[in-house]
Design a protein around this motif. Sequence first.
Motif, PDB file in Angstrom:
ATOM      1  N   ASN A 173       0.812  -1.214   0.000  1.00  0.00           N
ATOM      2  CA  ASN A 173       0.000   0.000   0.000  1.00  0.00           C
ATOM      3  C   ASN A 173       0.851   1.272   0.000  1.00  0.00           C
ATOM      4  OD1 ASN A 173      -2.390   1.499   0.013  1.00  0.00           O
ATOM      5  ND2 ASN A 173      -2.451   1.575   2.238  1.00  0.00           N
ATOM      6  N   CYS A 174       1.841   1.309  -0.879  1.00  0.00           N
ATOM      7  CA  CYS A 174       2.688   2.490  -1.006  1.00  0.00           C
ATOM      8  C   CYS A 174       2.468   3.129  -2.370  1.00  0.00           C
ATOM      9  CB  CYS A 174       4.162   2.115  -0.847  1.00  0.00           C
ATOM     10  SG  CYS A 174       4.627   1.707   0.844  1.00  0.00           S
ATOM     11  N   THR A 175       2.672   4.440  -2.435  1.00  0.00           N
ATOM     12  CA  THR A 175       2.594   5.187  -3.684  1.00  0.00           C
ATOM     13  C   THR A 175       3.982   5.730  -3.983  1.00  0.00           C
ATOM     14  OG1 THR A 175       0.300   5.796  -3.291  1.00  0.00           O
ATOM     15  CG2 THR A 175       1.530   7.165  -4.844  1.00  0.00           C
ATOM     16  N   PHE A 176       4.490   5.406  -5.178  1.00  0.00           N
ATOM     17  CA  PHE A 176       5.782   5.921  -5.626  1.00  0.00           C
ATOM     18  C   PHE A 176       5.484   7.039  -6.617  1.00  0.00           C
ATOM     19  CE2 PHE A 176       6.696   1.774  -4.036  1.00  0.00           C
ATOM     20  CZ  PHE A 176       7.960   1.880  -3.490  1.00  0.00           C
ATOM     21  N   GLU A 177       6.027   8.241  -6.349  1.00  0.00           N
ATOM     22  CA  GLU A 177       5.636   9.396  -7.133  1.00  0.00           C
ATOM     23  C   GLU A 177       6.839  10.283  -7.444  1.00  0.00           C
ATOM     24  OE1 GLU A 177       2.233  12.819  -6.611  1.00  0.00           O
ATOM     25  OE2 GLU A 177       2.160  11.047  -5.372  1.00  0.00           O
TER      26      GLU A 177
END
Length: 181
Positions: free
Chosen positions: A138-142
């Motif tokens: 549940n991680c967002t890489f941005e």
Amino acid sequence: MRHACTSILYTIVFAGASEAATITVPDDFATIQAAINAADDFDEILVEPGTYSNGDIAIIDPLGKSLAIRSTLGPEVTILDGLNERRGIICYNYDNVTIEGFTIQNCIPVDWPGWDGELGQSDGAGLNSGSASPTIINCTFESDTQHRNGSPVFQNCTWKSVRHESVHNATPSFTNCNFED
């Protein structure tokens, strides 16, 4: 006599055993890395909402420890921001690491000393897992993140506005992940 021997045995066996601790950032330690530095194997580090940017080379380096590092309220409000100066996460050769519930943004690959003391390893901005297999949930890489090497397990993760996503010498596993423009 039998009960006395049993009691002595239990005392000897369990005297050295300790339960895993729960460490909270920023309540117990101001930075995630300070919490990691103080943690023992199998501890859980809970990170309260906020933006975390501290670190020389990376914001999170588990230092070879078996840890669970989790945000308390998810990636929308718990951010690892490299400020275009450092990596987000280094899990180099650490297999028993779980990282859950963060947005990892504005990270760049920076040189850091390799095993021979020479600068190198300039890949893997958001995550550099070397030959490790961390679990990322549940991680967002941005914003300009990339991954190189290792076999990380990604579950329910999102990549947004990633200009250079590279996966070299890696065998990642993706479950319920999104790749967006």
